[in-house]
Design a protein around this motif. Sequence first.
Motif, PDB file in Angstrom:
ATOM      1  N   GLY A  52      11.926  48.014  -8.048  1.00 57.55           N
ATOM      2  CA  GLY A  52      11.737  47.865  -6.438  1.00 57.55           C
ATOM      3  C   GLY A  52      12.112  48.931  -5.656  1.00 57.55           C
ATOM      4  O   GLY A  52      13.774  49.522  -6.347  1.00 57.55           O
ATOM      5  N   PRO A  53      11.908  49.592  -4.179  1.00 55.27           N
ATOM      6  CA  PRO A  53      10.471  49.477  -4.250  1.00 55.27           C
ATOM      7  C   PRO A  53       9.413  49.742  -5.661  1.00 55.27           C
ATOM      8  O   PRO A  53       9.545  51.043  -5.238  1.00 55.27           O
ATOM      9  CB  PRO A  53      10.561  49.913  -3.039  1.00 55.27           C
ATOM     10  CG  PRO A  53      11.724  50.453  -2.676  1.00 55.27           C
ATOM     11  CD  PRO A  53      12.632  49.828  -3.894  1.00 55.27           C
ATOM     12  N   SER A  54       8.350  49.419  -5.372  1.00 57.78           N
ATOM     13  CA  SER A  54       7.496  50.268  -5.850  1.00 57.78           C
ATOM     14  C   SER A  54       6.425  51.043  -5.344  1.00 57.78           C
ATOM     15  O   SER A  54       6.147  51.148  -4.725  1.00 57.78           O
ATOM     16  CB  SER A  54       6.153  48.660  -6.579  1.00 57.78           C
ATOM     17  OG  SER A  54       5.015  48.980  -7.363  1.00 57.78           O
ATOM     18  N   THR A  55       6.816  51.785  -6.071  1.00 61.76           N
ATOM     19  CA  THR A  55       6.127  53.706  -5.627  1.00 61.76           C
ATOM     20  C   THR A  55       5.462  54.402  -6.609  1.00 61.76           C
ATOM     21  O   THR A  55       5.801  54.175  -7.746  1.00 61.76           O
ATOM     22  CB  THR A  55       7.087  54.335  -5.054  1.00 61.76           C
ATOM     23  OG1 THR A  55       7.726  54.926  -6.120  1.00 61.76           O
ATOM     24  CG2 THR A  55       7.797  53.900  -4.052  1.00 61.76           C
ATOM     25  N   PRO A  56       4.419  55.369  -6.597  1.00 60.74           N
ATOM     26  CA  PRO A  56       4.114  56.319  -7.921  1.00 60.74           C
ATOM     27  C   PRO A  56       5.267  56.569  -8.642  1.00 60.74           C
ATOM     28  O   PRO A  56       5.976  56.969  -9.829  1.00 60.74           O
ATOM     29  CB  PRO A  56       3.581  57.467  -7.289  1.00 60.74           C
ATOM     30  CG  PRO A  56       3.054  56.708  -6.029  1.00 60.74           C
ATOM     31  CD  PRO A  56       3.966  55.287  -5.405  1.00 60.74           C
ATOM     32  N   MET A  57       6.082  57.223  -7.610  1.00 60.23           N
ATOM     33  CA  MET A  57       7.245  57.900  -8.557  1.00 60.23           C
ATOM     34  C   MET A  57       8.365  57.029  -9.254  1.00 60.23           C
ATOM     35  O   MET A  57       8.192  57.266 -10.437  1.00 60.23           O
ATOM     36  CB  MET A  57       8.052  58.242  -7.341  1.00 60.23           C
ATOM     37  CG  MET A  57      10.003  59.356  -7.931  1.00 60.23           C
ATOM     38  SD  MET A  57       9.607  60.525  -8.884  1.00 60.23           S
ATOM     39  CE  MET A  57       9.293  61.184  -7.455  1.00 60.23           C
ATOM     40  N   SER A  58       8.566  55.711  -9.102  1.00 63.16           N
ATOM     41  CA  SER A  58       9.406  53.846  -9.401  1.00 63.16           C
ATOM     42  C   SER A  58       8.895  54.882 -10.290  1.00 63.16           C
ATOM     43  O   SER A  58       8.871  53.499 -11.453  1.00 63.16           O
ATOM     44  CB  SER A  58      10.251  52.979  -8.711  1.00 63.16           C
ATOM     45  OG  SER A  58       8.786  52.545  -7.862  1.00 63.16           O
ATOM     46  N   GLN A  59       7.239  53.788 -10.712  1.00 67.66           N
ATOM     47  CA  GLN A  59       6.170  53.376 -11.521  1.00 67.66           C
ATOM     48  C   GLN A  59       6.319  54.291 -12.783  1.00 67.66           C
ATOM     49  O   GLN A  59       6.227  53.597 -14.114  1.00 67.66           O
ATOM     50  CB  GLN A  59       4.877  53.041 -11.053  1.00 67.66           C
ATOM     51  CG  GLN A  59       4.635  51.928 -10.122  1.00 67.66           C
ATOM     52  CD  GLN A  59       3.311  52.505  -9.492  1.00 67.66           C
ATOM     53  OE1 GLN A  59       2.523  53.173  -9.602  1.00 67.66           O
ATOM     54  NE2 GLN A  59       3.260  51.206  -8.357  1.00 67.66           N
ATOM     55  N   GLU A  60       6.272  55.317 -12.276  1.00 74.57           N
ATOM     56  CA  GLU A  60       6.613  56.271 -12.948  1.00 74.57           C
ATOM     57  C   GLU A  60       7.191  56.753 -14.022  1.00 74.57           C
ATOM     58  O   GLU A  60       7.257  56.761 -15.188  1.00 74.57           O
ATOM     59  CB  GLU A  60       6.011  57.889 -12.512  1.00 74.57           C
ATOM     60  CG  GLU A  60       6.423  59.207 -13.814  1.00 74.57           C
ATOM     61  CD  GLU A  60       4.365  58.427 -14.832  1.00 74.57           C
ATOM     62  OE1 GLU A  60       4.170  59.295 -15.647  1.00 74.57           O
ATOM     63  OE2 GLU A  60       4.088  58.276 -14.073  1.00 74.57           O
ATOM     64  N   ILE A  61       8.415  57.023 -13.209  1.00 78.34           N
ATOM     65  CA  ILE A  61      10.109  56.818 -14.028  1.00 78.34           C
ATOM     66  C   ILE A  61       9.990  54.884 -14.659  1.00 78.34           C
ATOM     67  O   ILE A  61      10.454  55.004 -16.456  1.00 78.34           O
ATOM     68  CB  ILE A  61      11.287  57.032 -13.357  1.00 78.34           C
ATOM     69  CG1 ILE A  61      11.388  58.130 -12.507  1.00 78.34           C
ATOM     70  CG2 ILE A  61      12.598  55.828 -13.752  1.00 78.34           C
ATOM     71  CD1 ILE A  61      12.237  57.988 -11.031  1.00 78.34           C
ATOM     72  N   MET A  62       9.760  54.044 -14.683  1.00 78.68           N
ATOM     73  CA  MET A  62       9.764  52.725 -15.482  1.00 78.68           C
ATOM     74  C   MET A  62       8.602  52.823 -16.478  1.00 78.68           C
ATOM     75  O   MET A  62       9.091  52.814 -17.705  1.00 78.68           O
ATOM     76  CB  MET A  62       9.976  52.398 -14.394  1.00 78.68           C
ATOM     77  CG  MET A  62      10.746  51.573 -13.236  1.00 78.68           C
ATOM     78  SD  MET A  62      12.561  50.872 -14.195  1.00 78.68           S
ATOM     79  CE  MET A  62      12.046  49.685 -15.075  1.00 78.68           C
ATOM     80  N   LYS A  63       7.349  53.757 -16.143  1.00 80.96           N
ATOM     81  CA  LYS A  63       7.022  53.592 -17.576  1.00 80.96           C
ATOM     82  C   LYS A  63       7.546  53.947 -18.958  1.00 80.96           C
ATOM     83  O   LYS A  63       7.286  54.204 -19.729  1.00 80.96           O
ATOM     84  CB  LYS A  63       5.182  54.080 -17.173  1.00 80.96           C
ATOM     85  CG  LYS A  63       4.477  54.269 -18.154  1.00 80.96           C
ATOM     86  CD  LYS A  63       3.189  54.577 -17.103  1.00 80.96           C
ATOM     87  CE  LYS A  63       2.610  55.646 -17.762  1.00 80.96           C
ATOM     88  NZ  LYS A  63       1.663  56.862 -17.321  1.00 80.96           N
ATOM     89  N   LYS A  64       8.039  55.413 -18.633  1.00 77.25           N
ATOM     90  CA  LYS A  64       8.629  56.094 -19.023  1.00 77.25           C
ATOM     91  C   LYS A  64       9.826  56.173 -20.128  1.00 77.25           C
ATOM     92  O   LYS A  64       9.932  56.072 -20.822  1.00 77.25           O
ATOM     93  CB  LYS A  64       9.034  57.704 -18.686  1.00 77.25           C
ATOM     94  CG  LYS A  64       9.863  58.221 -19.412  1.00 77.25           C
ATOM     95  CD  LYS A  64      10.059  60.470 -18.448  1.00 77.25           C
ATOM     96  CE  LYS A  64      10.417  61.470 -19.490  1.00 77.25           C
ATOM     97  NZ  LYS A  64       9.133  61.810 -21.146  1.00 77.25           N
ATOM     98  N   VAL A  65      10.070  55.384 -19.508  1.00 77.42           N
ATOM     99  CA  VAL A  65      11.581  54.590 -19.766  1.00 77.42           C
ATOM    100  C   VAL A  65      11.193  53.172 -20.686  1.00 77.42           C
ATOM    101  O   VAL A  65      12.122  52.939 -21.509  1.00 77.42           O
ATOM    102  CB  VAL A  65      12.090  53.766 -18.498  1.00 77.42           C
ATOM    103  CG1 VAL A  65      13.177  52.605 -18.666  1.00 77.42           C
ATOM    104  CG2 VAL A  65      13.127  54.464 -18.004  1.00 77.42           C
ATOM    105  N   ALA A  66      10.434  52.504 -20.190  1.00 76.37           N
ATOM    106  CA  ALA A  66      10.026  51.775 -20.826  1.00 76.37           C
ATOM    107  C   ALA A  66       9.577  52.017 -22.396  1.00 76.37           C
ATOM    108  O   ALA A  66       9.716  51.773 -23.518  1.00 76.37           O
ATOM    109  CB  ALA A  66       8.796  50.667 -20.549  1.00 76.37           C
ATOM    110  N   PHE A  67       8.369  53.187 -22.576  1.00 77.47           N
ATOM    111  CA  PHE A  67       7.909  53.690 -23.528  1.00 77.47           C
ATOM    112  C   PHE A  67       8.419  54.312 -25.003  1.00 77.47           C
ATOM    113  O   PHE A  67       8.134  54.579 -25.658  1.00 77.47           O
ATOM    114  CB  PHE A  67       6.426  54.202 -23.226  1.00 77.47           C
ATOM    115  CG  PHE A  67       5.273  53.115 -22.962  1.00 77.47           C
ATOM    116  CD1 PHE A  67       4.988  51.758 -23.748  1.00 77.47           C
ATOM    117  CD2 PHE A  67       5.249  52.334 -21.667  1.00 77.47           C
ATOM    118  CE1 PHE A  67       4.610  50.346 -22.856  1.00 77.47           C
ATOM    119  CE2 PHE A  67       4.311  51.751 -20.959  1.00 77.47           C
ATOM    120  CZ  PHE A  67       3.960  50.524 -21.705  1.00 77.47           C
TER     121      PHE A  67
END
Length: 76
Positions: A3-18
């Motif tokens: 958090g906070p959930s933003t388009p940038m943080s969502q993209e970063i976490m998606k990349k890290v996860a996969f």
Amino acid sequence: GFGPSTPMSQEIMKKVAFDNFEDGLITEEYLSEEELEEASFLKPSNFVGVVFKDSMSYQLRFRDSIAMSSVYTESR
């Protein structure tokens, strides 16, 4: 959790996860640092929170402590 959930943080976490975990990584979005902190008390002991401070800095939050990483400059 992050958090906070933003388009940038969502993209970063998606990349890290996969990109970094074979089985993927379960990520949960929180609207604020406070929500993330509250959730950490209810989650298993392996819960790690990522608080994005801006586009270049973040804090890692573990159940019993905080580890600061201001700017990630090295690659593993």
